[in-house]
Design an enzyme around this catalytic site. Sequence first.
Site, PDB file in Angstrom:
ATOM      1  CB  THR A 345      -1.669   0.673   5.538  1.00 18.16           C
ATOM      2  OG1 THR A 345      -0.635   0.210   4.658  1.00 18.16           O
ATOM      3  CG2 THR A 345      -1.146   0.741   6.958  1.00 18.16           C
ATOM      4  CB  CYS A 346      -5.147   2.109   1.895  1.00 19.79           C
ATOM      5  SG  CYS A 346      -6.776   1.732   2.525  1.00 19.79           S
ATOM      6  CG  ASP A 347       1.763   2.266   1.211  1.00 21.44           C
ATOM      7  OD1 ASP A 347       2.120   3.421   1.461  1.00 21.44           O
ATOM      8  OD2 ASP A 347       2.381   1.519   0.425  1.00 21.44           O
TER       9      ASP A 347
END
Lengths: 404, 404
Positions: A345-347
């Site tokens: 994810t972009c986290d």
Amino acid sequence: MTDLSATTGVTDRPSGTAQQTGTTPDAIQQFLDRQRPETPCLVVDLAQVRNRYRQLRTALPDARICYAVKANPTPEVVGELVGLGASFDVASPGEIDLCLAKGAAPESISYGNTIKKRRDIARAHAQGVRLFATDSAADLANIAEVAPGAQVFCRVLVDNEGSRTPFGRKFGCLPETAVELLVRARDLGLDAFGVSFHIGSQQLEPTAWEHGIDAARRVFAGCAEHGLRLRMVNLGGGLPAAYTQSAPPLADYVRRIEESLDRHFGAERPELLVEPGRFVVGDAGVLRSEVVLVTDSCDGESRWVYLDIGRYNGLAETEGEAITYRLRTSRDGDPVGPVVLAGPTCDGDDVLYQRTRYELPRTLRGGDWVDLLSAGAYTASYSSVGFNGFAPLPTHCVDGDQQP
Amino acid sequence: MTDLSATTGVTDRPSGTAQQTGTTPDAIQQFLDRQRPETPCLVVDLAQVRNRYRQLRTALPDARICYAVKANPTPEVVGELVGLGASFDVASPGEIDLCLAKGAAPESISYGNTIKKRRDIARAHAQGVRLFATDSAADLANIAEVAPGAQVFCRVLVDNEGSRTPFGRKFGCLPETAVELLVRARDLGLDAFGVSFHIGSQQLEPTAWEHGIDAARRVFAGCAEHGLRLRMVNLGGGLPAAYTQSAPPLADYVRRIEESLDRHFGAERPELLVEPGRFVVGDAGVLRSEVVLVTDSCDGESRWVYLDIGRYNGLAETEGEAITYRLRTSRDGDPVGPVVLAGPTCDGDDVLYQRTRYELPRTLRGGDWVDLLSAGAYTASYSSVGFNGFAPLPTHCVDGDQQP
């Protein structure tokens, strides 16, 4: 999960907990080889679940074994355990419905969550559930009102040292408070049954139960002074699965628990209840993931391996790097080097292992697979509904006893 | 999310970020009063989403606004933004499908995740997506092969100081690496479009963009030395929602960003792209929860309030107490006292606020409601599929512009 100090993980190092299962060891591997399922996915071998349950049944022949459904609520897993005569530790109305749907008898269900809505207690009682955990006056009053005559046990707070995922102070009361609550339970017309404690999940120290058994003995003694004879000690969970850190064999845990019971209860041995989750399903599952990308870090000093599984689609227990899974890759045998492992994810927090040292084949690249071993517990059910648009982790069940 | 030092939260203290929306402020309240939906649930006011988008449109008239879908992928929210002419920052094939299904043009989509499977890049390209983020040679090679001719921007790593949820080192490369990658992109037949950075979500310091704009200028200059003229700077996200901590008004952010752009680019001002998520949807949502139980801690020194919402069914951003929501309760007005706030699961880590000081009415009890304000971003999509048997957080949409 608590942020513990750095530990060292290696690829696929067998842990001391690995129990002989007696089933075809590669039923999961065969499924993965033949079916080549879409990744990421969890594959659970029901034969290994059965085997673990039977091991525990043999090791603790007098204990009532309540499977902690939260560890893996896959309906097939619950169904297998119903068939073996297990009882169930549930946390919510949803888990009660699941157990009943799979054929569990209501009297085999222990509503183990001390945090319950009043109407959920009433609903459980109407469904036939008769055993409830408590640790507060407010919850006890609710049970007495909407589940009259039910059995209750009171959870005491104990030291969680030695656990990879300790509980903090959210659950449990002091032994003296437990005495008050259990005496009040009796006075409210409930069956004051006993005491529970939890020494923390993935407990690597077999002597840890001593704290809880000692506390239980004090509650028994305190209640006896009020003419109340308790009958049950709930030993909770804590038995380990095989991650990168060695864990003692089951026999060591059982011996220490028996010693503590002898020391504190002698001939007045209470009924026992245990709530294994991780121990039953952890080693029965393999999580297959695909390598999305391999990159060098911006300073060129580390290699990052990004998988299509991360903290938000199944690996919640890597928070704080608490649980360190053993890994197996499609390039095993090639020379290895250190890596940082991260999710898709972009986290920025979707990083699995940064402080824990993992070494993976230097040849690893996008499209290869990485299996996380002993990933059967606390994975799929933690998965988000769709954070960053990634689907929840699916579970496939195989049965090593049904192999050709 | 990073564990920051203790902060002080209070009940429903309006934050400096609260922008005048111009819509009926209580459309959500009216829905909650009239419908009395099952808890927990998130209610989003589409009028407030529109309003926020328009504010940003006015404040940054030249910028292409790419809504960060991950903040709230509710189809109605995406549909509203399509109608307003927004572009979209997506993290996965799932988010691309969602945007297209809601009518977004493929050319309005920016595939902003630097971690992409090769086949997902190909799929996006086949769907018409033409703009891709990158920060590594491996990802760039994939883009060049399966999305020939696409536009790319390179993400650089910048300081995240001032952010409540900083990114760590997972994304972005050094400016000199970005120059190499963008020159290589051109040589591979791609359109080397520009530079992106992200100064961390919920950024409370309006000067923070200076770091990134300075880095972008250096990448522009480095590429120019190779005869490559970049045209775009992607300012990322970071604009705040109104939690307990004061945040400056939007105008302060815009002024500082404009100053940095003038300083570093002067008359050679690049095209701008922004990726707001939290700013667009955060303040547009209210999360209604029910009090499950109120207890005294085992030492009698603190009051614990357990809600039916927790870290695993929507409040993932309370990890490390990073995001501190403003609260409103059905007992507001009664005398208050300090509380520890926790979620409903049997997980010891499902505690929302223990170090952050929250004060709630002393009269609060099971069955009362507690609203978490400005909870429209990064809540429902983080929700687990069913950890502990609790259902995922549902979202209801209302429209303050359509009120009677």
